[in-house]
Design a protein around this motif. Structure first.
Motif, PDB file in Angstrom:
ATOM      1  N   ASN A  35       0.793  -1.222   0.000  1.00 34.48           N
ATOM      2  CA  ASN A  35       0.000   0.000   0.000  1.00 34.48           C
ATOM      3  C   ASN A  35       0.830   1.278   0.000  1.00 34.48           C
ATOM      4  N   ASN A  36       2.101   1.195   0.433  1.00 31.07           N
ATOM      5  CA  ASN A  36       2.943   2.392   0.517  1.00 31.07           C
ATOM      6  C   ASN A  36       4.067   2.401  -0.504  1.00 31.07           C
ATOM      7  N   LEU A  37       4.145   1.385  -1.344  1.00 29.42           N
ATOM      8  CA  LEU A  37       5.289   1.236  -2.239  1.00 29.42           C
ATOM      9  C   LEU A  37       5.334   2.342  -3.294  1.00 29.42           C
ATOM     10  N   ILE A  38       6.484   3.037  -3.358  1.00 29.01           N
ATOM     11  CA  ILE A  38       6.688   4.124  -4.311  1.00 29.01           C
ATOM     12  C   ILE A  38       7.702   3.737  -5.380  1.00 29.01           C
ATOM     13  N   THR A  39       8.751   3.009  -4.961  1.00 28.55           N
ATOM     14  CA  THR A  39       9.823   2.620  -5.893  1.00 28.55           C
ATOM     15  C   THR A  39      10.001   1.113  -5.858  1.00 28.55           C
ATOM     16  N   LEU A  40       9.970   0.493  -7.035  1.00 33.38           N
ATOM     17  CA  LEU A  40      10.170  -0.952  -7.163  1.00 33.38           C
ATOM     18  C   LEU A  40      11.324  -1.209  -8.120  1.00 33.38           C
ATOM     19  N   SER A  41      12.340  -1.960  -7.648  1.00 29.75           N
ATOM     20  CA  SER A  41      13.509  -2.304  -8.463  1.00 29.75           C
ATOM     21  C   SER A  41      13.557  -3.813  -8.639  1.00 29.75           C
ATOM     22  N   LEU A  42      13.660  -4.253  -9.901  1.00 28.31           N
ATOM     23  CA  LEU A  42      13.631  -5.682 -10.214  1.00 28.31           C
ATOM     24  C   LEU A  42      14.827  -6.064 -11.072  1.00 28.31           C
ATOM     25  N   GLY A  43      15.346  -7.280 -10.828  1.00 31.28           N
ATOM     26  CA  GLY A  43      16.331  -7.860 -11.733  1.00 31.28           C
ATOM     27  C   GLY A  43      17.765  -7.596 -11.357  1.00 31.28           C
ATOM     28  N   SER A  44      18.634  -7.818 -12.349  1.00 29.69           N
ATOM     29  CA  SER A  44      20.067  -7.689 -12.165  1.00 29.69           C
ATOM     30  C   SER A  44      20.699  -7.312 -13.493  1.00 29.69           C
ATOM     31  N   ASP A  45      21.779  -6.525 -13.431  1.00 28.92           N
ATOM     32  CA  ASP A  45      22.489  -6.166 -14.658  1.00 28.92           C
ATOM     33  C   ASP A  45      23.245  -7.349 -15.247  1.00 28.92           C
ATOM     34  N   LYS A  46      23.454  -8.399 -14.441  1.00 28.86           N
ATOM     35  CA  LYS A  46      24.158  -9.590 -14.919  1.00 28.86           C
ATOM     36  C   LYS A  46      23.165 -10.561 -15.563  1.00 28.86           C
ATOM     37  N   PRO A  47      23.636 -11.367 -16.526  1.00 25.85           N
ATOM     38  CA  PRO A  47      22.743 -12.347 -17.175  1.00 25.85           C
ATOM     39  C   PRO A  47      22.280 -13.405 -16.179  1.00 25.85           C
ATOM     40  N   HIS A  48      21.162 -13.146 -15.560  1.00 24.72           N
ATOM     41  CA  HIS A  48      20.720 -14.020 -14.481  1.00 24.72           C
ATOM     42  C   HIS A  48      19.218 -13.863 -14.300  1.00 24.72           C
ATOM     43  N   GLY A  49      18.525 -14.970 -14.086  1.00 22.48           N
ATOM     44  CA  GLY A  49      17.100 -14.902 -13.820  1.00 22.48           C
ATOM     45  C   GLY A  49      16.263 -15.370 -15.000  1.00 22.48           C
ATOM     46  N   SER A  50      15.028 -15.726 -14.707  1.00 24.80           N
ATOM     47  CA  SER A  50      14.113 -16.239 -15.722  1.00 24.80           C
ATOM     48  C   SER A  50      13.226 -15.126 -16.270  1.00 24.80           C
ATOM     49  N   PRO A  51      13.219 -14.901 -17.598  1.00 22.67           N
ATOM     50  CA  PRO A  51      12.326 -13.886 -18.156  1.00 22.67           C
ATOM     51  C   PRO A  51      10.855 -14.232 -17.978  1.00 22.67           C
ATOM     52  N   PHE A  52      10.546 -15.514 -17.931  1.00 17.50           N
ATOM     53  CA  PHE A  52       9.152 -15.940 -17.794  1.00 17.50           C
ATOM     54  C   PHE A  52       8.611 -15.601 -16.412  1.00 17.50           C
ATOM     55  N   ILE A  53       9.435 -15.856 -15.398  1.00 24.87           N
ATOM     56  CA  ILE A  53       9.031 -15.521 -14.034  1.00 24.87           C
ATOM     57  C   ILE A  53       8.906 -14.014 -13.885  1.00 24.87           C
ATOM     58  N   PHE A  54       9.817 -13.284 -14.514  1.00 25.17           N
ATOM     59  CA  PHE A  54       9.776 -11.819 -14.439  1.00 25.17           C
ATOM     60  C   PHE A  54       8.440 -11.287 -14.955  1.00 25.17           C
ATOM     61  N   TRP A  55       8.061 -11.692 -16.173  1.00 28.13           N
ATOM     62  CA  TRP A  55       6.828 -11.173 -16.772  1.00 28.13           C
ATOM     63  C   TRP A  55       5.584 -11.790 -16.135  1.00 28.13           C
ATOM     64  N   LYS A  56       5.730 -12.955 -15.561  1.00 26.94           N
ATOM     65  CA  LYS A  56       4.603 -13.584 -14.881  1.00 26.94           C
ATOM     66  C   LYS A  56       4.244 -12.824 -13.607  1.00 26.94           C
ATOM     67  N   LEU A  57       5.272 -12.341 -12.886  1.00 27.02           N
ATOM     68  CA  LEU A  57       5.042 -11.659 -11.623  1.00 27.02           C
ATOM     69  C   LEU A  57       4.782 -10.171 -11.778  1.00 27.02           C
ATOM     70  N   LEU A  58       5.304  -9.548 -12.834  1.00 31.97           N
ATOM     71  CA  LEU A  58       5.200  -8.100 -12.977  1.00 31.97           C
ATOM     72  C   LEU A  58       3.764  -7.589 -12.885  1.00 31.97           C
ATOM     73  N   PRO A  59       2.778  -8.182 -13.568  1.00 26.04           N
ATOM     74  CA  PRO A  59       1.401  -7.670 -13.450  1.00 26.04           C
ATOM     75  C   PRO A  59       0.881  -7.677 -12.017  1.00 26.04           C
ATOM     76  N   SER A  60       1.130  -8.744 -11.269  1.00 27.20           N
ATOM     77  CA  SER A  60       0.652  -8.810  -9.889  1.00 27.20           C
ATOM     78  C   SER A  60       1.341  -7.771  -9.013  1.00 27.20           C
ATOM     79  N   LEU A  61       2.644  -7.577  -9.219  1.00 30.46           N
ATOM     80  CA  LEU A  61       3.368  -6.574  -8.437  1.00 30.46           C
ATOM     81  C   LEU A  61       2.847  -5.171  -8.725  1.00 30.46           C
TER      82      LEU A  61
END
Length: 509
Positions: free
Chosen positions: A363-389
Motif C-alpha cells: 500500500n505504501n510502495l513508491i519505488t520498485l527495483s527488479l532484476g540484475s544487470d548480470k545475465p541471471h534470472g528467468s524472463p518468464f518468471i519476471f513477466w509472470k510476476l510483474l502484473p501482480s506486483l
C-alpha cells in the motif's frame, strides 16, 4: 558553513602535490634526509599551502595514508608537528614503495606504528578514526593486539576499522568494552572466544562483522551480541560457509539499518528466521530461504532489499527429514508489505514465484527495483510476476528494471495448457492491462543494449503507461553514434503519454 578545498586547479597546489610525492620517495630511499637540504629548494611560487591554518592542513593530510603523511615532516618543523594532530590514522602495511625488501619493511612498519602511537598517547592528542590493515607474514599478532588495545584504551578512538588478514586472528574482547567507540568494523577471518555476558559498549552505534566467528563454546546467540550494544543503530554482517554464527534470530529496539549477506549456498537453510526490529528502517537481506519466517516486526521499515536463494528441494516442494515442506516466503513478504522502496533480485523473484502463495498489497510502495544487470534470472518468471506486483502497488511511481535484455521473452506467451512448460507461460494482454492501470511516473532501465527484443518491450511500456513522465535508459559502452542510434529508435516508438521525456545516458558502472 562548509569549506571545500581542492588540489586540482592551481599551479601552486600542483607544486605542493609534487613536493609531497618527492618527499615520500626520498623518505623511503633515505629516511634520515635532513630538513636543511630541503630548505634550499625554493618554490617558484609563494608557499600558499604552508600559510593555511593547522586544522585545515591536518584535514588535508588525513586523506593520505599515515605513512605518507608522516613523510611530509621533512618539509619543516611545523610539518613534523602536524603528524601529532591528524585526527585520522591509517596504518596499512602494504603501502610501501620497496616491497621487495621483505623483513626489513616489516621492522620499519612496526617501529613506525609503535613510535607514532606512543607519541599520540604521550601528547594526549585527539584521534577520531583509526584504520589498521595487516597481512599474513608481516608483524606478529601480539604486536597487532597491543596496537588495538592502545587505540581503544589509551587514545579513546571513536571509529576503529580492523582488516587483519592473518588466516585466523584472535581479537581481545576488551575492544567491546570501550566507552568511546561509536563505529567498529572487524574483518576478515577474525575469531573471537566465547562472548562474555558482561561485555557492554554503551556508545557503539555502528558495527560491521566481516567473516567473524565465535569459538570456545556453544554458538553465540545474535541476541547476546545485540544486548552488548544498547545504542546500536547500524549492523552489517557478512558470512560464508566456514565463517558464520548467526542462528537466524535478530531482536533489537534500537537497530535502524541491518545488512546481512551470506555467501554460503551449500549448507542447509536456517530452521527459522525472525526479525524483532520495530525501529528498523533499512533491510538488506541475502541468504538461503529459511524453513520458515515468524515474529517479523518491521513497524518502521522504509526500504527492503531481498536476495533469496532456494534449494532444489524447496523448489520441488519436497518434505524435509521431519516431513515439513519448507521454504514458504509468503510470511516474509507480508512482513515487509508497508515499505516504500523494494528491491528484488532475480533469485528473490524466483523464491516469490515458486514459494510465495500470494503477493500481498504494497500500500505504501513508491519505488520498485527488479532484476540484475548480470545475465541471471528467468524472463518468464519476471513477466509472470510483474502484473501482480504492479496491480498490488497502487501508489507506485518509479519502476527500475536492471538488465531488460535478460528478461525478453519471445514465443512463450499463450502456450497450450497441455504443454509441459505451460506453467511458465504468460499473457502479454495481462502485462499490458497492468501497465495501463498503473500510476507510474518514472521508468528506469539499466544495462540497455538496444536489441530489437528490448525495443519491443519498450514499445509495450511507452504504449501503455499513460502517466509516464520520465524514461531513463542507461546504455553501456556508448559513444556519440551509439547514443544517437539508441535515442532515434526510442523516439520513434509511439507514446501514450504526451508528457513523457526520454533520456539516454551512458552507464558508468
Amino acid at each position: 558553513m562548509f569549506i571545500v578545498f581542492s588540489f586540482s586547479h592551481t599551479r601552486k597546489t600542483c607544486e605542493f602535490c609534487d613536493r609531497i610525492q618527492l618527499s615520500i620517495s626520498q623518505g623511503f630511499e633515505n629516511p634520515n634526509l635532513s630538513m636543511e637540504a630541503n630548505k634550499k629548494a625554493k618554490p617558484s611560487y609563494g608557499d600558499v599551502i604552508s600559510n593555511l591554518p593547522n586544522d585545515l592542513l591536518c584535514r588535508i593530510l588525513s586523506y593520505l595514508s599515515t605513512k605518507e603523511a608522516a613523510l611530509t615532516s621533512i618539509l619543516s618543523k611545523r610539518w613534523s608537528n602536524l603528524l601529532l594532530s591528524i585526527p585520522i590514522l591509517d596504518f596499512d602495511d602494504s603501502v610501501l614503495l620497496k616491497p621487495q625488501k621483505g623483513q626489513r619493511k616489516n621492522v620499519f612498519f612496526k617501529a613506525f606504528v609503535d613510535r607514532l602511537l606512543s607519541q599520540r598517547v604521550e601528547t594526549s592528542s585527539h584521534v577520531q578514526r583509526v584504520s589498521l590493515k595487516c597481512r599474513q607474514g608481516g608483524v606478529e599478532p601480539d604486536c597487532v593486539i597491543k596496537w588495538i588495545l592502545t587505540t581503544v584504551g589509551d587514545l579513546g578512538v571513536l571509529d576503529l576499522s580492523l582488516c587483519i588478514d592473518f588466516g585466523i586472528f584472535h581479537l581481545p574482547f576488551n575492544v567491546f568494552r570501550s566507552k568511546t567507540l561509536v563505529k567498529l568494523r572487524i574483518g576478515t577471518m577474525i575469531r573471537l572466544s566465547q562472548f562474555p555476558s558482561d561485555v557492554v559498549s554503551p556508545t557503539l552505534n555502528s558495527l560491521v562483522l566481516d567473516l567473524v566467528e565465535f569459538r570456545d563454546g556453544d554458538k553465540v546467540e545474535f541476541r547476546q551480541i545485540l544486548l552488548a550494544f544498547p545504542s546500536l543503530q547500524s549492523l552489517r554482517v557478512h558470512e560464508s560457509n566456514k565463517w558464520k554464527f548467526w542462528n537466524g534470530s535478530a531482536s533489537s529496539r534500537t537497530l535502524k539499518s541491518l545488512v546481512y549477506r551470506s555467501d554460503d549456498d551449500s549448507s542447509a537453510p536456517k530452521p527459522c528466521v525472525s526479525f524483532d526490529t520495530p525501529s528498523l528502517v533499512y533491510l538488506d537481506y541475502s541468504d538461503m530461504v529459511a524453513d520458515k519466517y515468524e515474529n517479523l516486526k518491521f513497524d518502521s521499515l522504509v526500504e527492503a532489499r531481498l536476495d533469496l536463494h532456494l534449494t532444489a528441494f524447496q523448489i520441488m516442494r519436497k518434505p524435509n527429514n521431519i516431513g515439513i515442506v519448507s521454504g514458504d516466503v509468503t510470511t516474509l513478504f507480508k512482513g515487509i508489505r508497508n515499505v516504500k522502496i523494494l528491491c528484488l533480485s532475480p533469485d528473490a523473484l524466483e523464491a516469490l514465484y515458486y514459494r510465495g502463495e500470494k503477493i500481498p498489497m504494497f500500500n505504501n510502495l513508491i519505488t520498485l527495483s527488479l532484476g540484475s544487470d548480470k545475465p541471471h534470472g528467468s524472463p518468464f518468471i519476471f513477466w509472470k510476476l510483474l502484473p501482480s506486483l504492479l496491480n498490488n502497488s497502487l501508489k507506485l511511481e518509479t519502476l527500475i528494471i536492471k538488465g531488460l535484455v535478460h528478461y525478453v521473452a519471445e514465443g512463450w506467451e499463450g502456450l497450450s495448457p497441455m504443454t509441459p512448460m505451460s506453467r511458465l507461460c504468460f499473457s502479454w494482454d495481462t502485462v499490458s492491462d497492468s501497465l495501463s492501470s498503473s500510476a507510474m511516473k518514472v521508468l528506469e532501465i539499466s544495462g540497455y543494449k538496444g536489441t530489437w527484443q528490448e525495443l519491443n518491450q519498450m514499445k509495450r511500456f511507452l504504449g501503455n503507461l499513460s502517466r509516464l513522465e520520465v524514461v531513463r535508459v542507461y546504455h553501456k559502452a556508448m559513444d556519440d553514434k551509439e547514443r544517437i542510434n539508441v535515442m532515434f529508435d526510442l523516439f520513434l516508438l509511439p507514446k501514450v503519454s504526451s508528457e513523457c521525456d526520454i533520456q539516454v545516458m551512458k552507464e558508468t558502472a
